[in-house]
Design a protein around this motif. Structure first.
Motif, mmCIF file in Angstrom:
data_model
loop_
_atom_site.group_PDB
_atom_site.id
_atom_site.type_symbol
_atom_site.label_atom_id
_atom_site.label_comp_id
_atom_site.label_asym_id
_atom_site.label_seq_id
_atom_site.Cartn_x
_atom_site.Cartn_y
_atom_site.Cartn_z
ATOM 1 N N MET A 1 0.849 -1.194 0.000
ATOM 2 C CA MET A 1 0.000 0.000 0.000
ATOM 3 C C MET A 1 0.880 1.237 0.000
ATOM 4 N N ASP A 2 0.629 2.130 -0.946
ATOM 5 C CA ASP A 2 1.371 3.384 -1.015
ATOM 6 C C ASP A 2 0.812 4.393 -0.021
ATOM 7 N N ILE A 3 1.682 5.210 0.539
ATOM 8 C CA ILE A 3 1.280 6.302 1.414
ATOM 9 C C ILE A 3 1.411 7.602 0.617
ATOM 10 N N ALA A 4 0.311 8.317 0.486
ATOM 11 C CA ALA A 4 0.309 9.556 -0.291
ATOM 12 C C ALA A 4 -0.113 10.722 0.594
ATOM 13 N N TYR A 5 0.312 11.900 0.195
ATOM 14 C CA TYR A 5 -0.048 13.130 0.902
ATOM 15 C C TYR A 5 -1.168 13.821 0.142
ATOM 16 N N GLN A 6 -2.267 14.136 0.824
ATOM 17 C CA GLN A 6 -3.378 14.868 0.207
ATOM 18 C C GLN A 6 -3.063 16.364 0.270
ATOM 19 N N LEU A 7 -2.818 16.947 -0.894
ATOM 20 C CA LEU A 7 -2.355 18.328 -0.960
ATOM 21 C C LEU A 7 -3.382 19.314 -0.410
ATOM 22 N N TYR A 8 -4.637 18.917 -0.365
ATOM 23 C CA TYR A 8 -5.674 19.795 0.189
ATOM 24 C C TYR A 8 -5.381 20.149 1.643
ATOM 25 N N THR A 9 -4.653 19.260 2.334
ATOM 26 C CA THR A 9 -4.314 19.483 3.738
ATOM 27 C C THR A 9 -3.582 20.807 3.930
ATOM 28 N N SER A 10 -2.717 21.159 2.999
ATOM 29 C CA SER A 10 -1.918 22.389 3.117
ATOM 30 C C SER A 10 -2.272 23.378 2.011
ATOM 31 N N ARG A 11 -3.557 23.438 1.684
ATOM 32 C CA ARG A 11 -4.021 24.275 0.577
ATOM 33 C C ARG A 11 -3.798 25.760 0.794
ATOM 34 N N LYS A 12 -3.617 26.183 2.046
ATOM 35 C CA LYS A 12 -3.437 27.604 2.332
ATOM 36 C C LYS A 12 -1.983 28.043 2.232
ATOM 37 N N ALA A 13 -1.091 27.097 2.061
ATOM 38 C CA ALA A 13 0.341 27.418 1.947
ATOM 39 C C ALA A 13 0.691 27.557 0.471
ATOM 40 N N LEU A 14 0.617 28.771 -0.026
ATOM 41 C CA LEU A 14 0.827 29.026 -1.449
ATOM 42 C C LEU A 14 2.242 29.522 -1.718
ATOM 43 N N PRO A 15 2.805 29.253 -2.896
ATOM 44 C CA PRO A 15 2.213 28.471 -3.983
ATOM 45 C C PRO A 15 2.282 26.970 -3.694
ATOM 46 N N LEU A 23 7.853 18.165 0.512
ATOM 47 C CA LEU A 23 7.151 16.896 0.673
ATOM 48 C C LEU A 23 8.038 15.730 0.264
ATOM 49 N N LYS A 24 8.790 15.919 -0.794
ATOM 50 C CA LYS A 24 9.722 14.870 -1.224
ATOM 51 C C LYS A 24 10.784 14.628 -0.152
ATOM 52 N N SER A 25 11.263 15.699 0.479
ATOM 53 C CA SER A 25 12.293 15.550 1.518
ATOM 54 C C SER A 25 11.765 14.821 2.742
ATOM 55 N N LEU A 26 10.444 14.857 2.951
ATOM 56 C CA LEU A 26 9.836 14.148 4.077
ATOM 57 C C LEU A 26 9.682 12.657 3.790
ATOM 58 N N GLY A 27 9.894 12.268 2.541
ATOM 59 C CA GLY A 27 9.794 10.865 2.184
ATOM 60 C C GLY A 27 8.588 10.505 1.337
ATOM 61 N N TYR A 28 7.784 11.498 0.977
ATOM 62 C CA TYR A 28 6.633 11.212 0.117
ATOM 63 C C TYR A 28 7.083 11.051 -1.333
ATOM 64 N N ASP A 29 6.496 10.061 -1.998
ATOM 65 C CA ASP A 29 6.672 9.895 -3.436
ATOM 66 C C ASP A 29 5.382 10.196 -4.188
ATOM 67 N N HIS A 30 4.261 10.192 -3.461
ATOM 68 C CA HIS A 30 2.955 10.332 -4.088
ATOM 69 C C HIS A 30 2.142 11.416 -3.385
ATOM 70 N N ILE A 31 1.367 12.145 -4.170
ATOM 71 C CA ILE A 31 0.408 13.084 -3.590
ATOM 72 C C ILE A 31 -0.945 12.864 -4.264
ATOM 73 N N GLU A 32 -1.991 13.317 -3.606
ATOM 74 C CA GLU A 32 -3.310 13.341 -4.213
ATOM 75 C C GLU A 32 -3.744 14.800 -4.273
ATOM 76 N N VAL A 33 -4.400 15.157 -5.364
ATOM 77 C CA VAL A 33 -4.735 16.567 -5.570
ATOM 78 C C VAL A 33 -6.223 16.734 -5.827
ATOM 79 N N TRP A 34 -6.701 17.941 -5.533
ATOM 80 C CA TRP A 34 -8.094 18.284 -5.799
ATOM 81 C C TRP A 34 -8.120 19.290 -6.945
ATOM 82 N N PRO A 35 -9.270 19.489 -7.591
ATOM 83 C CA PRO A 35 -9.305 20.299 -8.815
ATOM 84 C C PRO A 35 -8.713 21.688 -8.676
ATOM 85 N N GLY A 36 -8.925 22.333 -7.534
ATOM 86 C CA GLY A 36 -8.407 23.680 -7.372
ATOM 87 C C GLY A 36 -6.902 23.771 -7.445
ATOM 88 N N ALA A 37 -6.227 22.652 -7.274
ATOM 89 C CA ALA A 37 -4.763 22.660 -7.302
ATOM 90 C C ALA A 37 -4.210 22.676 -8.723
#
Length: 228
Positions: A1-15, A23-37
């Protein structure tokens, strides 16, 4: 099972794309995104992902609308390199009050899943709390969606929303195990908490994730190579 980061979590941190190297430095290889991103510049978004060494196996597309917009977002999903597209819910004014409305939604998702499958994509439904709250006749929208769709309509089960609906997370994981393709591990404060709408950082809430792990591992989010 892959562990992914949902980018909506930090949606207020722009850009948003500025977060990718971190996120890559934290060890994430995958993210999930919502349309606004990604909607404003999907090509630029994909380029930023590639530059950071990230990918997005699943992407949320807009809520089902009254128009047939699926093909547009299938193309965008391919551009982003996704394997799964996720319908994320319905706004309050479009949530049916009667079971037949939810049955029709399940039937629509079944049609969309067949179209997506023909394009090499899986389709999933992301829940909120309202799908787990009974209608006037005692039926639940989540059950009506599942029962009136097909087995190629998957679920991205959001455990935090199940909790906020007053549901039992373990029971729902077991009930829908074969349809679950991804799990949102979102933690929550005690029911009734108003601060931050009841959400807290993972590990700071009242959901017993350690106890849920065996059940999570029995779902399709693991056996299908899904995500959490």
């Amino acid at each position: 099972m892959d562990i992914a980061y949902q980018l909506y979590t930090s949606r207020k941190a722009l850009p948003l794309i500025g977060q990718f190297p971190f996120l890559k430095s934290l060890g994430y290889d995958h993210i999930e995104v919502w349309p606004g991103a990604y909607q404003d510049d999907p090509r630029g978004f994909r380029a930023a992902l590639d530059a950071a060494g990230l990918d997005t196996p699943s992407v949320l597309i807009p809520d089902p609308s009254e128009t047939d917009d699926l093909e547009k977002f299938i193309g965008t999903a391919h551009l982003l390199g996704a394997k799964t597209i996720v319908r994320p819910g319905l706004p309050p004014h479009r949530r049916p009050a009667e079971p037949d409305g939810w049955k029709r939604l399940g039937e629509r998702l079944a049609r969309e899943a067949t179209i997506a499958e023909g394009e090499g994509l899986k389709l999933a439904w992301h829940n909120h709390d309202f799908e787990f709250q009974p209608l006037a006749d005692g039926s639940r929208p989540i059950d009506l969606i599942v029962e009136n769709s097909s087995t190629n309509v998957y679920l991205e089960l959001d455990c935090g929303w199940v909790f906020q609906a007053g549901g039992d997370i373990e029971s729902e994981l077991r009930r829908f195990a074969s349809r679950i393709i991804a799990i949102h591990a979102k933690d929550a404060a005690p029911l009734g908490t108003k601060e931050e709408d009841g959400w807290v950082a993972n590990g700071d809430g009242v959901i017993d994730w350690q106890a849920l792990v065996p059940t999570i591992l029995s779902t399709g989010a693991v056996s299908s190579g899904g995500r959490a």
